[in-house]
Design an enzyme around this catalytic site. Sequence first.
Site, PDB file in Angstrom:
ATOM      1  N   CYS A 175      -2.153   1.149   8.631  1.00  0.00           N
ATOM      2  CA  CYS A 175      -3.501   1.146   9.197  1.00  0.00           C
ATOM      3  C   CYS A 175      -3.703   2.205  10.274  1.00  0.00           C
ATOM      4  CB  CYS A 175      -3.805  -0.232   9.792  1.00  0.00           C
ATOM      5  SG  CYS A 175      -3.921  -1.550   8.569  1.00  0.00           S
ATOM      6  N   ARG A 221     -11.322   1.588   9.999  1.00  0.00           N
ATOM      7  CA  ARG A 221     -10.621   0.714   9.045  1.00  0.00           C
ATOM      8  C   ARG A 221     -10.186  -0.585   9.718  1.00  0.00           C
ATOM      9  NH1 ARG A 221      -4.971   2.195   5.830  1.00  0.00           N
ATOM     10  NH2 ARG A 221      -4.926   0.332   4.513  1.00  0.00           N
TER      11      ARG A 221
END
Length: 279
Positions: A175, A221
Amino acid sequence: MVLGLLLAGFSILYVPSYVEVARTVWTTDEQGHGPIILAVSLWLLYRHRHVLAALPVEPSLTFGLPLLVLGLVFYFLGRSQSFLGMEVGSQILLLCALTLCFLGKRALRLIWFPLFFLAFMTPLPEVLVSEVTAPLKSAVSTVSANMLYALGYPVSRAGVILNVGQYQLLVADACAGLNSMFTLEALGLLYMNLMQYTSVARNVTLSILVVPIAFGANVVRVMILVLVTYHYGDAAGQGFVHGFAGMVLFLVGLVLVLATDHVLGWIFKEPSTTPGRSQ
């Protein structure tokens, strides 16, 4: 016959390497972009096939042979020491060397970018990834938590763990790691190559700005995953949406790259007509 022998020798060296990366590195979220990079590099080489065939053959053994030896040394060092990054990366040196030995400097200048682009599919050293990823994850976690808190969400942070409502989310390497920035940098360089900009300042500036762009895309994100988990539960955040957020990362990155390039176009003017510009 010569081409066939070269392909056979190259296959003997690197088919086991590709099998290894396909079995290990390319199966991870962090470096699963490898096959795409390889396919794009092959496509870029294919685009140059006619121009490459029309170039005069001017072998440059003076530069080609030392580079060939260096590439082989890197390969055998990487192979013998189980250093996959060096092993796979050595193919770039070998391909450059073979181009110089059989076609010459003009051919290498023509296809340098597709060969250089292969560097983005080369596995990164784990030590480097871990050292750089840790502060990146912390920074992405901090920015994401602060932005969501400013928007009124009950978000707190403990290291790289985000607490939202009754849920806890760990900001993983995929991530907010180095590899996502590496991939977005590859995307930005590919975009600049396809656009064929002649301004060095514009190319350098955009390539540098891809780094903060990638950081911002990672923040988006993480925020999406936090919001989905908060509103729809942990199962939704860890299911399809988790994988979809990866696509959102690159979509946001691409949009930001295009927007940044548009702004840079006002600053660094390109000639009105550029010879050889793809239509």
